[in-house]
Design a protein around this motif. Structure first.
Motif, short mmCIF file in Angstrom:
data_model
loop_
_atom_site.label_atom_id
_atom_site.label_comp_id
_atom_site.label_asym_id
_atom_site.label_seq_id
_atom_site.Cartn_x
_atom_site.Cartn_y
_atom_site.Cartn_z
N LEU A 1 0.87 -1.33 -0.12
CA LEU A 1 -0.09 -0.08 -0.05
C LEU A 1 0.93 1.35 0.08
CD1 LEU A 1 -2.70 -0.94 2.70
CD2 LEU A 1 -2.81 -1.34 0.18
N GLY A 2 0.64 2.16 -0.82
CA GLY A 2 1.26 3.37 -0.91
C GLY A 2 0.93 4.69 -0.22
N ALA A 3 1.77 5.03 0.76
CA ALA A 3 1.62 6.18 1.42
C ALA A 3 2.76 7.24 1.58
CB ALA A 3 1.27 5.91 2.96
N TRP A 4 3.48 7.29 0.41
CA TRP A 4 4.68 7.91 0.28
C TRP A 4 4.54 9.33 -0.35
CZ3 TRP A 4 8.54 6.99 -3.93
CH2 TRP A 4 7.80 6.23 -4.99
N VAL A 5 4.78 9.26 -1.81
CA VAL A 5 4.66 10.33 -2.58
C VAL A 5 3.67 11.24 -2.45
CG1 VAL A 5 4.62 11.36 -4.87
CG2 VAL A 5 5.99 9.37 -4.46
N ALA A 6 3.69 12.57 -2.40
CA ALA A 6 2.54 13.44 -1.95
C ALA A 6 1.74 13.90 -3.17
CB ALA A 6 3.19 14.73 -1.29
N ASP A 7 1.03 12.91 -3.50
CA ASP A 7 -0.09 13.19 -4.25
C ASP A 7 -1.37 12.30 -3.78
OD1 ASP A 7 0.34 10.69 -5.36
OD2 ASP A 7 0.93 11.27 -7.39
N MET A 8 -2.54 12.68 -4.11
CA MET A 8 -3.53 11.79 -3.62
C MET A 8 -4.24 10.70 -4.46
SD MET A 8 -5.62 15.45 -1.92
CE MET A 8 -5.67 16.31 -3.56
N ASP A 9 -5.12 10.04 -3.90
CA ASP A 9 -5.55 8.79 -4.57
C ASP A 9 -7.09 9.18 -4.95
OD1 ASP A 9 -3.33 7.61 -3.85
OD2 ASP A 9 -4.42 6.39 -1.94
N PHE A 10 -7.65 10.36 -4.90
CA PHE A 10 -9.01 10.71 -5.26
C PHE A 10 -9.09 10.91 -6.58
CE2 PHE A 10 -8.32 12.24 -0.76
CZ PHE A 10 -8.74 11.04 -0.22
N PRO A 11 -10.39 10.65 -7.34
CA PRO A 11 -10.42 11.21 -8.55
C PRO A 11 -10.25 12.77 -8.59
CG PRO A 11 -12.13 9.62 -7.94
CD PRO A 11 -11.37 9.95 -6.66
N VAL A 12 -10.01 13.34 -10.02
CA VAL A 12 -9.75 14.75 -10.03
C VAL A 12 -11.26 15.22 -10.12
CG1 VAL A 12 -9.03 16.23 -11.70
CG2 VAL A 12 -7.61 14.55 -11.23
N ALA A 13 -11.38 16.58 -9.56
CA ALA A 13 -12.61 17.04 -9.69
C ALA A 13 -13.43 16.97 -11.06
CB ALA A 13 -12.60 18.79 -9.34
N PRO A 14 -14.61 16.72 -11.25
CA PRO A 14 -15.40 16.53 -12.68
C PRO A 14 -15.13 17.73 -13.36
CG PRO A 14 -16.57 15.55 -10.84
CD PRO A 14 -15.52 16.13 -10.10
N VAL A 15 -15.35 18.97 -12.89
CA VAL A 15 -15.06 20.07 -13.64
C VAL A 15 -13.76 20.15 -14.41
CG1 VAL A 15 -14.33 21.69 -11.94
CG2 VAL A 15 -15.71 22.63 -13.91
N ILE A 16 -12.56 19.76 -13.66
CA ILE A 16 -11.55 19.89 -14.34
C ILE A 16 -11.41 18.92 -15.45
CG2 ILE A 16 -8.97 19.40 -13.96
CD1 ILE A 16 -9.37 20.40 -11.12
#
Length: 380
Positions: A32-47
């Motif tokens: 399980l990855g908890a290292w690099v500072a980005d998020m696992d969530f889907p990008v905002a639909p408007v983007i």
């Protein structure tokens, strides 16, 4: 303004592992990855929608001026109470590029550059690669900051990895010291939109005209809106001598972000705040879960819940040897960031620390903490 859609707190690990992101794509299937500072969530639909609307990938044309600059100036005013002086902002690819460009134009080889340590490892590496000297500063409350004989202060606020949000009083003291020693301040404020209530981000350049004229403010939508791969950042350049030096460089010497990065950045800063509000609710809940877990650790973890960001900075003491991140990867199957990396090229000892990225679904975070707890119990 178009509705941005509802924030989605899920994390599709199969899709993340199959994609292009290093956080999950570089890991074994059972890790399980908890290292690099980005998020696992889907990008905002408007983007996503704004990117999909772009059908023209030719050379860009901005008849009304660069929309990223306009969105930056409007956002700083509306969300953070700082009205950037017009005509002083430039678009770059990312914060590392901004740091490297400013080092070359604000300092000389051999100069000292102060930065609060622990800090983001690529910043330390960039300073050393440029032939400058790192002067580590303690975080406020851990000791006094001294900028004597320094040419530049790199101020990471909100702070990575501690999650500290500098108060106006703390920033004012740094501004006074910078003025006394004529130090250029590079303010990395990329986590400004990820501040938890009741804390509030104060842009360094908003402290007054004297601070503004010596400050380069660097920011991007990439952290708060999870679009790092689109590579678009902004630097607002207060010092006149740096603006003049950059204006003498060849046109496009530093390159330019693509159309997609610009479109995503504008959409994030102008249309996706409802999504951001939902993100902050989820991150606050995850932060509380980590805090409760850390409070039950069988040693003093010296844990302070972050006031911003989605990063937990934990002390493992001597429980897992000189590299606790490696030990926990082996024993728990959870990849954390090694604390020693955040003090490289300095004499500061952060070897007992690990950084945990909790920007994932509550279910995945629960599994991470459960695995870590089992590894800790087995090592007791």
């Amino acid at each position: 303004m178009n509705a941005p859609g509802v924030f989605d707190a899920s994390a599709d690990l199969d899709a993340l592992r199959a994609g292009y992101g290093v956080k999950w794509g570089s890991l074994a299937p059972d890790v399980l990855g908890a290292w690099v500072a980005d998020m696992d969530f889907p990008v905002a639909p408007v983007i996503r929608r704004r990117i999909h609307e772009i059908a023209d990938f030719g050379y860009p044309h901005w008849p009304a001026g660069d929309p990223v600059i306009t969105a930056f100036e409007q956002r700083m005013t509306a969300r953070h109470g700082w009205a950037p002086a017009p005509g002083r902002a430039r678009v770059f690819s990312d914060l590392i590029q901004i740091l490297q460009v400013m080092i070359e134009h604000a300092t000389e080889p051999g100069d000292a550059i102060a930065i609060h340590v622990p800090t983001y490892p690529p910043f330390l590496a960039s300073i050393v690669r440029a032939g400058r000297r790192v002067v580590p500063l303690p975080l406020p409350g851990d000791g006094p900051a001294d900028l004597r004989d320094c040419a530049m202060l790199v101020l990471v606020n909100p702070h990575n990895p501690s999650g500290r949000v500098f108060t106006r009083t703390e920033l004012a003291a740094l501004a006074d010291d910078a003025a006394d020693h004529d130090v250029v301040v590079l303010a990395d404020e990329i986590h400004a939109d990820l501040v938890f209530t009741p804390h509030r981000h104060v842009p360094f350049a908003s402290l007054g005209p004297a601070a503004a004229t010596r400050t380069v403010t660097a920011t991007s939508a990439t952290k708060a809106f999870n679009i790092a791969g689109l590579r678009c950042a902004v630097a607002h350049i207060g010092p006149r001598r740096i603006r003049d030096a950059l204006s003498r460089m060849p046109l496009d010497y530093f390159g330019q972000p693509g159309v997609l990065g610009r479109a995503a950045t504008v959409a994030a800063w102008t249309e996706a705040d409802d999504w951001l509000d939902g993100l902050l609710v989820t991150l606050a809940g995850n932060r509380d879960q980590v805090s409760e877990w850390a409070a039950g650790l069988p040693w003093a973890a010296r844990y302070r819940p972050p006031e911003a960001t989605y990063l937990a900075w934990l002390d493992c003491g001597d429980r897992f040897g000189p590299d606790p991140a490696a030990a926990l990867l082996d024993r728990a199957g959870v990849k954390l960031s090694a604390g020693a990396e955040f003090a490289q090229h300095t004499a500061v000892d952060t070897g007992s620390r690990v950084r945990l990225n909790f920007a994932t679904s509550p279910a995945v975070l629960t599994e991470m903490l459960t695995r870590l707890s089992a590894a800790i119990e087995s090592a007791a």
